[in-house]
Design a protein around this motif. Structure first.
Motif, PDB file in Angstrom:
ATOM      1  N   GLY B  61     -11.903 -12.328  -7.222  1.00  0.00           N
ATOM      2  CA  GLY B  61     -11.867 -11.331  -6.160  1.00  0.00           C
ATOM      3  C   GLY B  61     -11.791  -9.897  -6.655  1.00  0.00           C
ATOM      4  N   GLN B  62     -11.120  -9.076  -5.881  1.00  0.00           N
ATOM      5  CA  GLN B  62     -11.114  -7.629  -6.069  1.00  0.00           C
ATOM      6  C   GLN B  62      -9.763  -7.158  -6.580  1.00  0.00           C
ATOM      7  OE1 GLN B  62     -13.667  -5.226  -5.344  1.00  0.00           O
ATOM      8  NE2 GLN B  62     -12.257  -3.971  -6.525  1.00  0.00           N
ATOM      9  N   VAL B  63      -9.796  -6.296  -7.586  1.00  0.00           N
ATOM     10  CA  VAL B  63      -8.597  -5.605  -8.053  1.00  0.00           C
ATOM     11  C   VAL B  63      -8.934  -4.114  -8.088  1.00  0.00           C
ATOM     12  CG1 VAL B  63      -6.974  -5.301  -9.973  1.00  0.00           C
ATOM     13  CG2 VAL B  63      -7.880  -7.588  -9.452  1.00  0.00           C
ATOM     14  N   ALA B  76      -2.525  -1.994 -11.749  1.00  0.00           N
ATOM     15  CA  ALA B  76      -3.177  -2.576 -10.578  1.00  0.00           C
ATOM     16  C   ALA B  76      -2.434  -2.117  -9.330  1.00  0.00           C
ATOM     17  CB  ALA B  76      -3.180  -4.095 -10.672  1.00  0.00           C
ATOM     18  N   ASN B  78      -2.918  -1.715  -4.779  1.00  0.00           N
ATOM     19  CA  ASN B  78      -3.168  -2.655  -3.679  1.00  0.00           C
ATOM     20  C   ASN B  78      -4.655  -3.024  -3.579  1.00  0.00           C
ATOM     21  OD1 ASN B  78      -3.273  -4.012  -1.159  1.00  0.00           O
ATOM     22  ND2 ASN B  78      -1.450  -2.897  -0.494  1.00  0.00           N
ATOM     23  N   ASN B  79      -4.891  -4.296  -3.333  1.00  0.00           N
ATOM     24  CA  ASN B  79      -6.273  -4.780  -3.209  1.00  0.00           C
ATOM     25  C   ASN B  79      -6.498  -5.471  -1.861  1.00  0.00           C
ATOM     26  OD1 ASN B  79      -4.659  -6.948  -3.717  1.00  0.00           O
ATOM     27  ND2 ASN B  79      -5.979  -7.889  -5.238  1.00  0.00           N
ATOM     28  N   ASP B  80      -5.702  -5.107  -0.867  1.00  0.00           N
ATOM     29  CA  ASP B  80      -5.845  -5.714   0.457  1.00  0.00           C
ATOM     30  C   ASP B  80      -6.773  -4.841   1.303  1.00  0.00           C
ATOM     31  OD1 ASP B  80      -5.685  -6.958   2.873  1.00  0.00           O
ATOM     32  OD2 ASP B  80      -3.533  -6.638   3.162  1.00  0.00           O
TER      33      ASP B  80
END
Lengths: 98, 371
Positions: B61-63, B76, B78-80
Motif C-alpha cells: 500500500g501507501q506510505v 513515516a 499518516n497514510n490514511d
C-alpha cells in the motif's frame, strides 16, 4: 509471546528485525495480532490491511503451521502452537510478478 | 554557497542528487526506501529541508514519508487517505461503473507559504490536504462533484497527477486528472469547475469537445504570470491565457504532439519545454532520438535540443513528473527517463550532461536551489 514474522519491506519500514514478539490478549486471531502489531509499530498501519475496513491487502498472505490462513475470517482463533509461541505467524508478501 | 538538490523518484526507491551551482559534479544518495515505488518527492518552498515522499507498493500500500533534514532521515507520517462519504463510482475501461478505491499518491505539492500545508493528488482521482505536515489528511471532496462518475482511468490509472498552486492567490488551485481533464478552484479547493474548453480528443471521446473526460498529461505555469497555463494533453500541446477558461493548440512544428511533461523556463515565462513521444501505443521518442523541444514564443515555434542527448537507438520514455527546472540565473533543466538516466542542462537546454546512467525507471524529478 506471539512470534510474528514480517516481510523484508515491512521490517525496513518498522525498523525491526525479521521476527517481532508481541503480547496479544486472548483469543489470538489475525485481527488481535494485527491490532497489537500496529499499536507497537504505527507506521505499519495500512500496509497489511485496510485501515478502515480491516480487509487484508490483496497481495499480503498469512501463513502459520505450514497452512495458509489468508482466506480465514480475521476473527478465527489461530492454532494453539501460534498462541504458545512455538510456531510463527508469518506475514508474507504474495509471490507475484515473476 | 548555492546548493542544488535533485529529488528523484523511481520504481525501486528514491535518490537525491546534489551539486553546487555549476551543476557539473554530483553526489548521489540512495536508494532511499529501496524496493518501493517512489511516485514523487517534493520539498517545501518555505523550508527546503522539509521533504515529502510518496512511497507505494502493490503489496503493502501507501506510505507517506517526511524529512526535516533534506532527506538524510525520514519519518513515516499518516497514510490514511479516506474519501469523504461514499465516493460512488467512476467510468471504467469496459464502460462499466467501478467503485472509487484509493490506490496511491501520485503528487505531493507543499504550499508556497506554510511548510505544514501540503496537497496530495491520488489515484483513484481525488485531492487531499494536510495542514499539519502529513499527520492528518482531508479530502477536498468538492472536486468529485464535477461529474466524477464520468471520469475514467487513463493507461496509468485514474490519477490526479498534477497540482498547481497559484503563488499570487493561495485560494486558486489547478489540478489535472487522467482521464478527466483540468479543473480549477477559486476557494482553496472547496468547489471546482472544469477548465477544458478548447480541448479536442478525437478518437478518444465520443464527444471530442466534452467538458470532462480528456486525458490531460500535465500542466505548467510561470509564477510571474499565473493566468497563463500550458498543457501537454495525451495528444496536443495547448496554452490558455485566461486561467484555463479557453485553450488553444500550440503544437506547431513538433514532430509529435503526444508526450507527458511540460515545463516553463524559470526566468522566461514564454519559454516552454516538452518531450515529444511517438504515440500512445509506442511510448518512445520519434526516430529513436531523445529530443527536448523548446519554444521561446509560448508555443507553435519549436526547436529541438539534442546536444548531449542520445540521438540513435533511444527508446526510453519521459513521464509526466520527470521534467523540472531550477531557479539559478542560468536556468537548469532536469529530465529523468524510463531507462534510468537523469540528464541535466545548465544552460536552458542548449547542452545536456548525464548525471546518472543506470537508476531504476524514473517516475519523477524535482529540483531545489538552496542558498
Amino acid at each position: 509471546m506471539i512470534q510474528v514474522v514480517l516481510p523484508y519491506h515491512l521490517q525496513r519500514l518498522a525498523g525491526s528485525g525479521r521476527i517481532v514478539e508481541l503480547e496479544v490478549a486472548s483469543p489470538v486471531t489475525q485481527r488481535s495480532i494485527l491490532d497489537a502489531l500496529e499499536a507497537r509499530y504505527p507506521m505499519l498501519r495500512g500496509t497489511v490491511r485496510n485501515q478502515k475496513t480491516g480487509d487484508r491487502n490483496a497481495y499480503v498472505r498469512f501463513f502459520a503451521c505450514n497452512e495458509d490462513y489468508s482466506l480465514n475470517s480475521p476473527d478465527d482463533p489461530l492454532p494453539e502452537a501460534v498462541v504458545q509461541g512455538k510456531e510463527e505467524f508469518m506475514i508474507v508478501g504474495a509471490m507475484a510478478g515473476g | 554557497m548555492i546548493k542544488v538538490r535533485v529529488l528523484v523518484g523511481t520504481r525501486k526507491g528514491a535518490f537525491i542528487l546534489t551539486s553546487d551551482e555549476n551543476r557539473m559534479n554530483w553526489e548521489v544518495s540512495g536508494p532511499h526506501f529501496s524496493g518501493w515505488e517512489i511516485y514523487h518527492v517534493n520539498g517545501s518552498p518555505v523550508n527546503p529541508d522539509r521533504l515529502y515522499a510518496s512511497q507505494t507498493s502493490d503489496w503493502f500500500g501507501q506510505v507517506i514519508q517526511r524529512s526535516d533534514d533534506g532527506g538524510t532521515t525520514w519519518e513515516a507520517v499518516n497514510n490514511d487517505f479516506s474519501y469523504v462519504g461514499d465516493p460512488g463510482t467512476h467510468l471504467y475501461y469496459d464502460d462499466s461503473q467501478k467503485p472509487w478505491a484509493f490506490k496511491r499518491v501520485w503528487n505531493l505539492q507543499p504550499s508556497f507559504t506554510d511548510p505544514e500545508l501540503v496537497y496530495a493528488g491520488v489515484e483513484d482521482a481525488a485531492l487531499f490536504v494536510s495542514k499539519d505536515g502529513g499527520q492528518h489528511w482531508q479530502e477536498l471532496e468538492g472536486l468529485r462533484d464535477v461529474k466524477g462518475h464520468m471520469w475514467q482511468p487513463g493507461a496509468g490509472g485514474l490519477c490526479l497527477h498534477t497540482i498547481l498552486l497559484d503563488p499570487a492567490d493561495p485560494k486558486r488551485i489547478y489540478v489535472a486528472i487522467s482521464a478527466a481533464g483540468a479543473f480549477r478552484s477559486e476557494d482553496g479547493g472547496q468547489t471546482w469547475a472544469p477548465i477544458n474548453k478548447g480541448l479536442r480528443s478525437d478518437y478518444e471521446l465520443p464527444d471530442p469537445g466534452a467538458d470532462v473526460g480528456h486525458c490531460v498529461h500535465s500542466l505548467a505555469m510561470h509564477p510571474s504570470n499565473p493566468k497563463v497555463l500550458f498543457m501537454q494533453k495525451h495528444w496536443d500541446v495547448l496554452r490558455s491565457d485566461d486561467a484555463g477558461d479557453m485553450w488553444h493548440e500550440v503544437s506547431g512544428n513538433l514532430p509529435s504532439d503526444f508526450g507527458f511533461p511540460i515545463a516553463v523556463h524559470a526566468h522566461e515565462p514564454e519559454t516552454i519545454y516538452v518531450v515529444p513521444i511517438k504515440s500512445d501505443s509506442e511510448h518512445f521518442p520519434p526516430d529513436g532520438k531523445l529530443r527536448v523541444y523548446r519554444s521561446r514564443s509560448g508555443g507553435n515555434q519549436w526547436e529541438a535540443l539534442t546536444d548531449g542527448l542520445p540521438q540513435q537507438d533511444c527508446y526510453v520514455n519521459v513521464l509526466r513528473n520527470a521534467l523540472a527546472m531550477d531557479t539559478i540565473k542560468e536556468c537548469g533543466i532536469y529530465m529523468g527517463t524510463s531507462g534510468g538516466q537523469v540528464y541535466v542542462s545548465a544552460d536552458s537546454g542548449d547542452h545536456w550532461e548525464t548525471i546518472v546512467h543506470n537508476l531504476p525507471p524514473v517516475l519523477s524529478v524535482e529540483v531545489q536551489v538552496i542558498k
